[in-house]
Design a protein around this motif. Sequence first.
Motif, PDB file in Angstrom:
ATOM      1  N   LYS A  79      67.369  27.010 108.156  1.00  0.00           N
ATOM      2  CA  LYS A  79      67.151  26.846 109.587  1.00  0.00           C
ATOM      3  C   LYS A  79      66.010  27.743 110.057  1.00  0.00           C
ATOM      4  O   LYS A  79      65.684  28.751 109.429  1.00  0.00           O
ATOM      5  N   CYS A  81      65.854  29.058 113.497  1.00  0.00           N
ATOM      6  CA  CYS A  81      66.282  29.335 114.864  1.00  0.00           C
ATOM      7  C   CYS A  81      65.309  30.325 115.515  1.00  0.00           C
ATOM      8  O   CYS A  81      64.961  31.356 114.924  1.00  0.00           O
ATOM      9  N   GLN A  82      64.898  30.020 116.732  1.00  0.00           N
ATOM     10  CA  GLN A  82      63.848  30.787 117.397  1.00  0.00           C
ATOM     11  C   GLN A  82      64.289  32.176 117.842  1.00  0.00           C
ATOM     12  O   GLN A  82      63.452  33.017 118.151  1.00  0.00           O
ATOM     13  N   ARG A 196      70.054  23.881 123.367  1.00  0.00           N
ATOM     14  CA  ARG A 196      70.070  24.178 121.941  1.00  0.00           C
ATOM     15  C   ARG A 196      68.870  23.556 121.234  1.00  0.00           C
ATOM     16  O   ARG A 196      68.311  24.136 120.295  1.00  0.00           O
ATOM     17  N   SER A 200      66.863  26.204 119.164  1.00  0.00           N
ATOM     18  CA  SER A 200      67.303  26.135 117.760  1.00  0.00           C
ATOM     19  C   SER A 200      67.453  24.684 117.326  1.00  0.00           C
ATOM     20  O   SER A 200      68.569  24.233 117.046  1.00  0.00           O
ATOM     21  N   ARG A 203      70.152  22.954 114.791  1.00  0.00           N
ATOM     22  CA  ARG A 203      71.362  23.778 114.732  1.00  0.00           C
ATOM     23  C   ARG A 203      72.587  22.901 114.990  1.00  0.00           C
ATOM     24  O   ARG A 203      72.478  21.794 115.516  1.00  0.00           O
TER      25      ARG A 203
END
Length: 423
Positions: A79, A81-82, A196, A200, A203
């Motif tokens: 992943k 994810c920011q 979301r 991300s 996710r």
Amino acid sequence: MTDLQSVLQTITPNIRTILEHCLEGKELKQDDATTLFSVTGPELTALVLTADYLRELQCGDQVSYVVNRNINFTNVCIKTCQFCAFSRDLRSEEGYFLPTDEIIRRAQEALSYGATEVCLQAGLAPSIDGEIYIDLCRELHQALPKLHLHAFSPEEVKYGAIRSKRTFYDYLSALKDAGIGSLPGTSAEILNDTLRKRISPGRISTQEWIQIVTTAHKLGIPTTSTMMFGHVETKEERAAHMALLRDIQKQTGGFTEFVPLSFVHQEAPLFIKQDITGVQPGPTGNDIIRMYAIARLMLGATIKNIQASWVKEGLRMASWLLNCGVNDLGGTLMNESISTTAGASHGQLMTPAMLRHAIRDAGRVPVERRTTYEIHRQFSRVLEEQEIEQDPLSQLEHPQEIFGSYQELTTDQTFTYKFENAL
């Protein structure tokens, strides 16, 4: 209560009515929670006093903590994810992966220092077999049956289930049979799919998160509940998130606690890159106070335990939050990688003695709990001489030399991630 009644008389009628309804035992409505996220001055004081009064009614004067150890066994993740500065991709020279015997060694070490829980969470490494989490639980439980396994976020459960071609129910059942005791309710962030997808993409979805935690609850596996705030979410989205958690708790009763998690911005790509407009550098001090106090008003009747994260807020702020509806200070951790790599500067270990000192300084009674809030040890309001003698973790002079750090893991060639050799 006298001070609270006096303050209530000085604030606007709308806010006074909302708080008085809470004091009367009425449920805090989602729209009213949204309104409270904007209070300042005397109204904020009234909110805090209300939260503290309800905390005393719901929990008494005890403040709990657990002696535990975090083991983030890999930082390699598929992943991006920011908000995460912890993960590395499979090509990174800083990727690591701990083998099972090393995980067990770390858990045994924690047990020798008084831990009753080990918390396992990690990245989603691309090479792992879907049975990895089940096998790891089984081996840990067989080796250390007295240690509670608090392990694997809903994101990890989803990943394991997909890779093993099992349903969520079957996968969670297998984890329970293997010895898992509870799940962290992380990977929740804000349970709103539009948001979301911004912070991300890819996710776990809101519905999947709900499905996994409710399935766990039905199987008798309790979970925590969390919310990450102070990034791009709105006040309305915060209130909706807590309302959703409250609804789930009414249905299942499976949440042990609620933990607000401040967004740590310093090293987070979400803040550094500024690819998304309106990213905040974490919540303000007043925003943190409002969050915890509103959590007590909105969730305290269904999710009794509200936990302050000293990793996110620091022990000084966490201590102050004991006046804002909080009744739990989390765990000792021993290792903490995720918040630290994002820029949190509060360390990776808080000894039991330090936690008890903060609790007593707030005029409250320290209690060492187990993961699911059964009392393990209860202490007096004043420090007793034998406490430290019975507390091996608090006697350590240089704990980092014993437990190590994230930076050491990323450079230790013994544990360098290799695609073909993951567990």
